[in-house]
Enzyme design. Structure first.
Site, short mmCIF file in Angstrom:
data_model
loop_
_atom_site.label_atom_id
_atom_site.label_comp_id
_atom_site.label_asym_id
_atom_site.label_seq_id
_atom_site.Cartn_x
_atom_site.Cartn_y
_atom_site.Cartn_z
N GLU B 52 0.75 -1.26 0.13
CA GLU B 52 -0.37 -0.35 0.47
C GLU B 52 0.60 1.25 -0.13
O GLU B 52 0.80 2.57 -0.50
CB GLU B 52 -1.11 0.32 1.10
CG GLU B 52 -1.89 -1.06 1.22
CD GLU B 52 -1.76 -2.11 2.10
OE1 GLU B 52 -0.41 -2.66 1.55
OE2 GLU B 52 -2.43 -2.91 1.45
N PHE B 114 -11.56 -7.31 14.51
CA PHE B 114 -9.97 -7.92 13.79
C PHE B 114 -9.85 -6.98 12.59
O PHE B 114 -10.71 -6.58 11.57
CB PHE B 114 -10.86 -9.50 13.07
CG PHE B 114 -9.31 -9.92 11.83
CD1 PHE B 114 -8.63 -10.12 12.61
CD2 PHE B 114 -9.67 -9.42 10.74
CE1 PHE B 114 -7.42 -10.46 11.38
CE2 PHE B 114 -9.33 -9.97 9.53
CZ PHE B 114 -7.41 -10.08 9.37
N GLN B 115 -8.56 -6.54 12.20
CA GLN B 115 -8.35 -5.70 11.63
C GLN B 115 -8.14 -4.27 11.68
O GLN B 115 -9.48 -3.37 10.73
CB GLN B 115 -8.55 -6.22 9.96
CG GLN B 115 -7.03 -6.89 9.25
CD GLN B 115 -7.26 -7.14 8.10
OE1 GLN B 115 -8.06 -7.38 7.19
NE2 GLN B 115 -6.03 -7.59 7.32
N LYS B 164 -17.13 -1.24 5.95
CA LYS B 164 -17.67 -1.98 5.55
C LYS B 164 -19.19 -2.70 5.05
O LYS B 164 -19.73 -2.46 4.28
CB LYS B 164 -16.86 -3.58 5.54
CG LYS B 164 -17.51 -4.42 4.43
CD LYS B 164 -16.46 -5.82 5.55
CE LYS B 164 -16.92 -7.31 3.41
NZ LYS B 164 -16.58 -7.80 3.78
N MET B 482 23.97 9.83 2.38
CA MET B 482 23.41 10.65 2.76
C MET B 482 23.72 11.00 4.04
O MET B 482 24.99 11.88 5.25
CB MET B 482 22.50 11.14 2.04
CG MET B 482 22.49 13.11 2.38
SD MET B 482 23.27 13.51 2.03
CE MET B 482 22.01 14.54 0.65
C1 LIG Z 1 12.44 6.41 5.26
C2 LIG Z 1 13.31 7.02 5.71
N1 LIG Z 1 14.45 6.64 6.93
C3 LIG Z 1 15.58 6.74 6.76
C4 LIG Z 1 15.73 8.56 5.86
C5 LIG Z 1 16.89 9.12 6.44
N2 LIG Z 1 18.53 9.24 5.08
C6 LIG Z 1 18.01 10.22 4.57
S1 LIG Z 1 19.12 10.35 3.35
C7 LIG Z 1 19.47 8.42 3.80
C8 LIG Z 1 20.38 7.32 2.79
C9 LIG Z 1 19.81 6.97 1.62
O1 LIG Z 1 20.70 5.65 0.56
P1 LIG Z 1 20.57 5.52 -0.32
O2 LIG Z 1 19.25 5.69 -1.18
O3 LIG Z 1 21.48 4.87 -0.45
O4 LIG Z 1 20.75 6.84 -1.18
P2 LIG Z 1 22.12 7.71 -1.92
O5 LIG Z 1 22.74 8.52 -0.47
O6 LIG Z 1 23.35 6.80 -1.37
O7 LIG Z 1 22.72 8.45 -2.97
C10 LIG Z 1 18.55 8.26 4.88
C11 LIG Z 1 18.70 6.31 5.66
C12 LIG Z 1 15.05 8.81 5.15
N3 LIG Z 1 14.76 9.96 4.18
N4 LIG Z 1 13.93 8.00 4.99
#
Ligand SMILES: Cc1ncc(C[n+]2csc(CCOP(=O)(O)OP(=O)(O)O)c2C)c(N)n1
Ligand SMILES: [Mg+2]
Lengths: 185, 583
Positions: B52, B114-115, B164, B482
């Site tokens: 979803e 449920f749910q 529902k 990042m």
């Molecule tokens: C759902 C979620 N969890 C954690 C983060 C924190 N976060 C921001 S950038 C990042 C790294 C992303 O890694 P990747 O997709 O490999 O991208 P890269 O920076 O390596 O290009 C994280 C963990 C986020 N933005 N979203």
């Protein structure tokens, strides 16, 4: 980076903290109160009091909220309240001539006859009412603005407060002033 | 008015048809089965996703790319809670969505059935509005209100929770008219026009300014005001910087473009804003990723702020001329006002534009090139080349997102899709699928991180099943890049929980879903695989770009710092502590 040598800053508006009374007219759908309180909780705004009740118009309720906060925060609260789909009108009436009322029920310990007399005297001065009596207590009903109720509570506190309930502030703009200033749109 | 008699579920479909819906995304379950039964005969496309959250992002990508309302459907409980991240993503970026969720039958509500989940309570702070339908008589009106609220004013997601038993109940009904919908919402009256006095004041400030900058955000895209932004910039000869969300509202290959501002903004955009004497904010909200240290943001500028949402105005920064209204409408009036009393715009800007040109030459947007190892920025540039700059790009969140924002030059609105506000990893790929479904004539590229992509990888199955030929470019650095960059800069290179040391073979992964998988490990292969990918148009193609693992996104203004503290050039890791110098 060393390209910028001179530090410049924006002038910050001074922080003014104060108490605000906000009245909100809402469509009285279920969940509307949760929406409003959720807005405060989620943003960490503190509510001093909040009252809700029906109005003379069908399906319209009126909420009075008292908050203490910084000007900018209060302004943001008002904007967020206005943004809610079910709010019809939001006003900060703090600086308008208005009427403020709160009702408190206070159960006061009555040690002896002297205490009973003294409490009765205070109740009369504050134009309150004793609405319930027992061997050890008076239950007093008192209405007024926040200051009056606080003052009363301070005076009877030494006797021993057994229980207290307060409605929170209700407020309404005074008609005369309102029409004069043309704020009743 | 003639009344028809139908099942609640069929009423739902009828209203969707009347709203002009051509695609819905979702996944069924017990409480929403009746609706799915009705959808079985619906005259529009019903996309079955594998999660979803992906369905919500697809509806969101569809909405971002087309400007129409996206529709997502889920069952009660876990189905609905899986929408939460998608709804919050859409809410933060003001994307019009209608989410329809099944709820347990009315007589079970509140019994921990449920749910059962309190979906109204859960989604209240992440939707523009939400409704629990308690009477079938209200169903058609509520659904129409949902669409109306989602797409008007400051757009946003609206959720309708339907028990529902209401979807099963048969009732007489009629679809309310537009007038009735409006009248039923007396508290909802978005201001669109803009105050004429304020518009005059704004025009006067623009005439007097010597160092003005247009700061354009997502609101300009949402209001379809790119044409007006262009006209205003050209008429008054004012340089334009856009936010991440505002990309495409002004063509980035135009000499007046300063590209993006803020944390990963260009040197010249940030210098222009820092030195400006007038900032014209258009559908932008002074987000902390844009402003950095708020007291030093555009420190000497007067600020004009045009926004449909009064709550956005003077929220974090006090502005001089607020104008509440629809961006497009207000800009039209502002342009007219400016044209009525023109000044020598060209001459007025001469020295300012010359100064900006110097900044552009001093620190252009660039990176260290390599012929040994694939630089992530080079991949983005090559994607730009093979797509002729015309593709819709949808990004995940992380370094790759910023490189996609910086090194692809956007020329039209709704071209760059990304989770700007919430920063949701896992958004890019499903949003690309939704975008491709909405805009089949466009090449759609998901530029994904190896971390982000995995968060919704399951929906490769959806893209294959519906033959949605999106391209997926994975900028594979083996890191949550990042976060690694921040650790390098601000945590002494302590790489805590960022190394993705175990990964699937992305090529085989794609193939196992029935998509095409390609890989590039050397700079010489980048163009080759992209050309190959461009030739495949009957199914999704995934390209695994194995890139320089520790490349950084620069320039960078560290969070909460002033533009003065912008880090411009890469340095050795050991010098991390001295990476930025306080001006
Ligand atoms: C759902 C979620 N969890 C954690 C983060 C924190 N976060 C921001 S950038 C990042 C790294 C992303 O890694 P990747 O997709 O490999 O991208 P890269 O920076 O390596 O290009 C994280 C963990 C986020 N933005 N979203
Ligand atoms: Mg990565």
């Amino acid at each position: 980076m060393q390209d910028i040598k001179v530090v410049k800053t924006r002038p910050e508006p001074e922080k003014k903290i104060g108490k605000h009374i906000i009245t909100v007219k809402v469509q009285h759908n279920f969940g509307v109160l949760a929406r409003i309180t959720g807005l405060f909780a989620g943003r960490g705004y503190n509510i001093e009091s909040l009252t809700v009740g029906r109005t003379h118009e069908p399906n319209i309720a009126r909420i009075t909220i008292v908050v203490e906060g910084e000007e900018r925060v209060v302004e943001q609260i008002i904007k967020q309240l206005r943004k809610l789909i079910e709010t019809l009108k939001v006003r900060d009436i703090t600086d308008l001539p208005h009427i403020e009322r709160e009702l408190a029920l206070i159960k006061i310990h009555t040690e002896n006859d002297r205490a009973r007399d003294e409490i009765m005297r205070l109740v009369n001065i504050f134009r309150g009412k004793v609405v319930d009596v027992s061997q050890e207590s008076y239950t007093v009903e008192i209405t007024g603005d926040n200051d009056k109720i606080e003052a009363f509570i301070d005076l009877i506190r030494p006797f021993g407060i057994k229980e207290m309930a307060r409605t929170g502030t209700l407020a309404m703009v005074r008609e005369s002033a309102a029409s004069k200033e043309g704020v009743l749109d | 008015m003639q009344m028809k008699k139908k099942r609640g579920a069929d009423i739902v479909v009828d209203v969707l048809v009347s709203e002009g819906v051509d695609t819905v995304f979702g996944l069924p379950g017990g409480a929403i089965m009746e609706v799915y039964d009705a959808l079985f005969d619906a005259p529009f496309r019903n996309v079955l996703t594998r999660h979803e959250q992906a369905a919500c992002h697809m509806a969101d990508g569809y909405a971002r790319a087309t400007g129409k309302v996206g529709v997502v459907i889920a069952t009660s409980g876990p189905g609905a809670t899986n929408l939460v991240t998608g709804l919050a993503t859409a809410y933060m970026d003001s994307i019009p969505l209608v989410a329809i969720t099944g709820q347990v039958p009315r007589h079970y509500i509140g019994t921990d059935a449920f749910q059962e989940a309190d979906v109204i309570g859960i989604t209240r702070p992440i939707t523009k509005h939400n409704f629990l339908v308690t009477d079938i008589k209200d169903l058609p009106l509520i659904l129409r209100q949902a669409f109306y609220i989602a797409k008007t004013g400051r757009p946003g997601p609206v959720l309708v929770d339907i028990p529902k038993d209401i979807t099963q109940q048969v009732s007489e009904y009629r679809i309310p008219t537009d007038e009735e919908v409006k009248e039923s919402l007396p508290g909802y009256n978005p201001h669109t026009e803009g105050n004429p006095v304020q518009i005059k004041k704004a025009a006067e400030l623009i005439r007097k300014a010597t160092k003005p900058v247009l700061y354009v955000g997502g609101g300009a895209v949402l209001s379809d005001a790119a044409e007006e932004v262009y006209k205003l910039a050209k008429l008054t000869n004012i340089p334009v910087t856009t936010t991440n969300m505002g990309k495409g509202a002004f063509p980035e290959n135009d000499p007046l473009s300063l590209h993006m501002l803020g944390m990963h903004g260009t040197y010249y955009a940030n210098m222009a804003v820092y030195n400006a004497d007038l900032l014209i904010a258009i559908g932008a909200r002074f987000d902390d990723r844009v402003t950095g240290k708020i007291t030093e943001f555009a420190p000497e500028a007067k600020i004009i702020h045009i926004d449909i949402d009064p709550a956005s105005i003077s929220k974090t920064i006090t502005v001089d001329v607020p104008i509440v209204g629809d961006v497009k409408t207000v800009l039209k009036k502002l342009i007219k006002e400016l044209e009525s009393k023109p000044v020598e715009w060209i001459a007025a800007r001469e020295s300012w534009l010359k100064q900006i040109q110097e900044w552009k030459e001093k620190h252009p947007l660039t990176y260290r090139k390599s012929d040994k190892i694939i630089k992530p920025q080079a991949v983005i540039e090559e994607i730009y080349n093979v797509t002729g700059g015309d593709a819709i790009i949808s990004a995940g969140v992380g370094q790759h997102q910023m490189w996609a924002a910086m090194f692809y030059k956007y020329s039209y609105p709704r071209q760059f899709l990304n989770s700007g506000g919430l920063g949701t990893m896992g958004f890019g790929f499903p949003a690309a699928v939704g975008a491709k479904i909405g805009r089949p004539e466009k090449t759609v590229f998901a530029i994904e991180g190896d971390g982000s992509f995995i968060m919704n990888v399951q929906d490769l199955a959806t893209a294959v099943q519906y033959r949605v030929p999106v391209k997926i470019a994975i900028i594979n650095n083996g890191f949550l890049g990042m976060v690694r960059q921040w650790q390098q800069f601000f945590y002494d290179s302590r790489y805590a929980s960022v190394c993705l040391s175990v990964q699937p073979d992305f090529v085989k992964l794609a193939e196992s879903f029935g998509a095409v998988g390609l890989r590039a490990t050397k700079p010489s292969e980048v163009r080759e695989v992209l050309v190959k990918a461009m030739e495949i148009n009957d199914r999704p193609v995934l390209i695994d770009f194995v890139v320089d693992r520790e490349e950084n996104v620069l320039p960078m203004v560290p969070a909460g710092k002033s533009y003065r503290e912008m880090i411009l050039t890469p340095k050795q890791k050991s010098e991390a502590e001295t990476m930025y110098l306080v001006g």
